[in-house]
Design a protein around this motif. Structure first.
Motif, mmCIF file in Angstrom:
data_model
loop_
_atom_site.group_PDB
_atom_site.id
_atom_site.type_symbol
_atom_site.label_atom_id
_atom_site.label_comp_id
_atom_site.label_asym_id
_atom_site.label_seq_id
_atom_site.Cartn_x
_atom_site.Cartn_y
_atom_site.Cartn_z
ATOM 1 N N VAL A 183 -92.206 38.559 -26.483
ATOM 2 C CA VAL A 183 -92.241 39.870 -27.132
ATOM 3 C C VAL A 183 -93.342 39.936 -28.188
ATOM 4 O O VAL A 183 -93.971 40.978 -28.373
ATOM 5 C CB VAL A 183 -90.864 40.184 -27.766
ATOM 6 C CG1 VAL A 183 -90.943 41.369 -28.705
ATOM 7 C CG2 VAL A 183 -89.830 40.445 -26.669
ATOM 8 N N SER A 184 -93.584 38.825 -28.857
ATOM 9 C CA SER A 184 -94.609 38.814 -29.917
ATOM 10 C C SER A 184 -95.998 39.160 -29.386
ATOM 11 O O SER A 184 -96.871 39.564 -30.161
ATOM 12 C CB SER A 184 -94.643 37.446 -30.596
ATOM 13 O OG SER A 184 -94.966 36.420 -29.659
ATOM 14 N N ARG A 185 -96.206 39.049 -28.087
ATOM 15 C CA ARG A 185 -97.513 39.348 -27.499
ATOM 16 C C ARG A 185 -97.547 40.712 -26.816
ATOM 17 O O ARG A 185 -98.580 41.103 -26.286
ATOM 18 C CB ARG A 185 -97.899 38.256 -26.495
ATOM 19 C CG ARG A 185 -98.165 36.898 -27.131
ATOM 20 C CD ARG A 185 -98.441 35.833 -26.091
ATOM 21 N NE ARG A 185 -99.516 36.209 -25.186
ATOM 22 C CZ ARG A 185 -99.807 35.551 -24.062
ATOM 23 N NH1 ARG A 185 -99.082 34.482 -23.714
ATOM 24 N NH2 ARG A 185 -100.797 35.941 -23.281
ATOM 25 N N TRP A 186 -96.440 41.421 -26.844
ATOM 26 C CA TRP A 186 -96.419 42.727 -26.186
ATOM 27 C C TRP A 186 -97.283 43.724 -26.950
ATOM 28 O O TRP A 186 -97.297 43.730 -28.186
ATOM 29 C CB TRP A 186 -94.990 43.256 -26.115
ATOM 30 C CG TRP A 186 -94.158 42.591 -25.066
ATOM 31 C CD1 TRP A 186 -94.555 41.622 -24.196
ATOM 32 C CD2 TRP A 186 -92.780 42.834 -24.786
ATOM 33 N NE1 TRP A 186 -93.505 41.235 -23.387
ATOM 34 C CE2 TRP A 186 -92.412 41.965 -23.728
ATOM 35 C CE3 TRP A 186 -91.822 43.683 -25.325
ATOM 36 C CZ2 TRP A 186 -91.121 41.950 -23.198
ATOM 37 C CZ3 TRP A 186 -90.542 43.667 -24.807
ATOM 38 C CH2 TRP A 186 -90.195 42.819 -23.753
ATOM 39 N N PRO A 187 -97.989 44.600 -26.220
ATOM 40 C CA PRO A 187 -98.812 45.611 -26.888
ATOM 41 C C PRO A 187 -97.949 46.656 -27.588
ATOM 42 O O PRO A 187 -96.822 46.927 -27.183
ATOM 43 C CB PRO A 187 -99.606 46.229 -25.730
ATOM 44 C CG PRO A 187 -98.743 46.006 -24.520
ATOM 45 C CD PRO A 187 -98.071 44.687 -24.742
ATOM 46 N N GLY A 212 -97.249 50.600 -28.843
ATOM 47 C CA GLY A 212 -97.517 51.939 -28.319
ATOM 48 C C GLY A 212 -96.725 52.320 -27.088
ATOM 49 O O GLY A 212 -96.707 53.488 -26.719
ATOM 50 N N GLU A 213 -96.054 51.347 -26.448
ATOM 51 C CA GLU A 213 -95.190 51.662 -25.302
ATOM 52 C C GLU A 213 -93.745 51.640 -25.800
ATOM 53 O O GLU A 213 -93.192 50.574 -26.056
ATOM 54 C CB GLU A 213 -95.413 50.654 -24.174
ATOM 55 C CG GLU A 213 -94.372 50.682 -23.058
ATOM 56 C CD GLU A 213 -94.107 52.055 -22.474
ATOM 57 O OE1 GLU A 213 -93.004 52.604 -22.706
ATOM 58 O OE2 GLU A 213 -95.011 52.580 -21.798
ATOM 59 N N PRO A 214 -93.117 52.814 -25.960
ATOM 60 C CA PRO A 214 -91.766 52.856 -26.534
ATOM 61 C C PRO A 214 -90.749 51.992 -25.801
ATOM 62 O O PRO A 214 -89.874 51.397 -26.437
ATOM 63 C CB PRO A 214 -91.397 54.347 -26.452
ATOM 64 C CG PRO A 214 -92.708 55.059 -26.445
ATOM 65 C CD PRO A 214 -93.640 54.167 -25.684
ATOM 66 N N LEU A 215 -90.856 51.918 -24.478
ATOM 67 C CA LEU A 215 -89.861 51.143 -23.741
ATOM 68 C C LEU A 215 -89.945 49.660 -24.093
ATOM 69 O O LEU A 215 -88.923 48.975 -24.121
ATOM 70 C CB LEU A 215 -90.034 51.356 -22.237
ATOM 71 C CG LEU A 215 -89.003 50.649 -21.340
ATOM 72 C CD1 LEU A 215 -87.580 50.962 -21.773
ATOM 73 C CD2 LEU A 215 -89.222 51.017 -19.881
ATOM 74 N N LEU A 216 -91.141 49.169 -24.371
ATOM 75 C CA LEU A 216 -91.249 47.768 -24.775
ATOM 76 C C LEU A 216 -90.499 47.522 -26.080
ATOM 77 O O LEU A 216 -89.883 46.471 -26.261
ATOM 78 C CB LEU A 216 -92.720 47.368 -24.919
ATOM 79 C CG LEU A 216 -93.493 47.179 -23.615
ATOM 80 C CD1 LEU A 216 -94.945 46.825 -23.910
ATOM 81 C CD2 LEU A 216 -92.859 46.119 -22.721
ATOM 82 N N ALA A 217 -90.545 48.484 -26.999
ATOM 83 C CA ALA A 217 -89.796 48.344 -28.255
ATOM 84 C C ALA A 217 -88.300 48.259 -27.979
ATOM 85 O O ALA A 217 -87.577 47.485 -28.611
ATOM 86 C CB ALA A 217 -90.105 49.514 -29.183
ATOM 87 N N VAL A 218 -87.836 49.051 -27.004
ATOM 88 C CA VAL A 218 -86.421 49.024 -26.640
ATOM 89 C C VAL A 218 -86.044 47.676 -26.022
ATOM 90 O O VAL A 218 -84.937 47.171 -26.224
ATOM 91 C CB VAL A 218 -86.108 50.164 -25.644
ATOM 92 C CG1 VAL A 218 -84.672 50.085 -25.154
ATOM 93 C CG2 VAL A 218 -86.346 51.520 -26.301
ATOM 94 N N LEU A 219 -86.976 47.079 -25.278
ATOM 95 C CA LEU A 219 -86.688 45.837 -24.557
ATOM 96 C C LEU A 219 -86.830 44.575 -25.408
ATOM 97 O O LEU A 219 -86.537 43.484 -24.928
ATOM 98 C CB LEU A 219 -87.618 45.728 -23.341
ATOM 99 C CG LEU A 219 -87.397 46.761 -22.230
ATOM 100 C CD1 LEU A 219 -88.488 46.639 -21.168
ATOM 101 C CD2 LEU A 219 -86.020 46.599 -21.601
ATOM 102 N N ALA A 220 -87.256 44.730 -26.652
ATOM 103 C CA ALA A 220 -87.472 43.554 -27.496
ATOM 104 C C ALA A 220 -86.264 42.616 -27.573
ATOM 105 O O ALA A 220 -86.430 41.385 -27.547
ATOM 106 C CB ALA A 220 -87.900 43.986 -28.902
ATOM 107 N N PRO A 221 -85.007 43.111 -27.636
ATOM 108 C CA PRO A 221 -83.864 42.193 -27.699
ATOM 109 C C PRO A 221 -83.677 41.342 -26.440
ATOM 110 O O PRO A 221 -82.869 40.419 -26.436
ATOM 111 C CB PRO A 221 -82.668 43.143 -27.893
ATOM 112 C CG PRO A 221 -83.241 44.386 -28.485
ATOM 113 C CD PRO A 221 -84.583 44.514 -27.835
#
Length: 202
Positions: free
Chosen positions: A76-80, A82-91
């Protein structure tokens, strides 16, 4: 980005996620600490379904799926940003591989010829991942999750006995109940059933 900013971004992303009414009802019964996992799982599957929907250019489908596969292959620390779904998937960081399998499942369904077998298995695998992230380790519990997941995805596979699921998997109990009652023409009775299952798990 500070920890507080990350939390604020995730909260905003969660508010923006689009789920259908039954999914929203199901997620409402998740323990607060696991709600983001459930929302992420359902939203991710919807996003991939849209990316791979019939009629899209096959090359574009492959590119979209490849992008998500790459994200699930890195921490997750390397995810770009600006993509809201990535923020949701962080857990999901510790169980990203389970989400990556869903990407592979959609690819197999759309460009392969497995008829959705890999996708079904991947979805069940993601449900088991939620159970593990919720603290489940017992083999019998994970087997019950797999059974309930299979019955949600294919009600023809439903057994006579209702699987006993942990509290963390209450949304799955609601989704399974909704699938089994899909043909019920009495909406109030169906809704009452979902509320009962949400409250008591059965």
């Amino acid at each position: 980005m500070s920890h507080m900013q990350a939390i604020e971004n995730q909260d905003k992303a969660l508010d923006d996620v689009q789920l259908d009414p039954v999914e929203r009802l199901a997620v409402a019964y998740a323990p607060a600490g696991l709600r983001a996992l459930w929302i992420g799982f359902l939203a991710f599957d919807h996003r991939l379904a849209d990316a791979a929907r019939e009629g899209r250019d096959p090359i574009m489908v492959q590119l979209r799926l490849a992008w998500w596969r790459d994200r699930m292959g890195e921490p997750v620390s390397r995810w770009p940003q600006g993509e809201p779904l990535l923020a949701v998937l962080a857990p999901w960081d510790a169980e990203r591989a389970a989400l990556g399998a869903i990407v592979d499942g959609w690819e197999a369904r759309n460009v392969g010829s497995d008829g959705g077998v890999a996708l079904r298995a991947a979805r069940i695998g993601a449900l088991a991942a939620i159970a593990r992230l919720g603290g489940a380790r017992d083999g019998a519990v994970l087997a019950a999750v797999a059974q309930a997941g299979g019955e949600w995805l294919d009600r023809k596979a439903a057994a006579n006995a209702t699987p006993r699921l942990p509290r963390s998997m209450r949304p799955l109990a609601v989704l399974r109940a909704a699938a089994l009652a899909a043909d019920d023409t009495r909406p109030m009775l169906r809704f009452g059933t979902l509320l009962r299952v949400g409250l008591f798990g059965r």
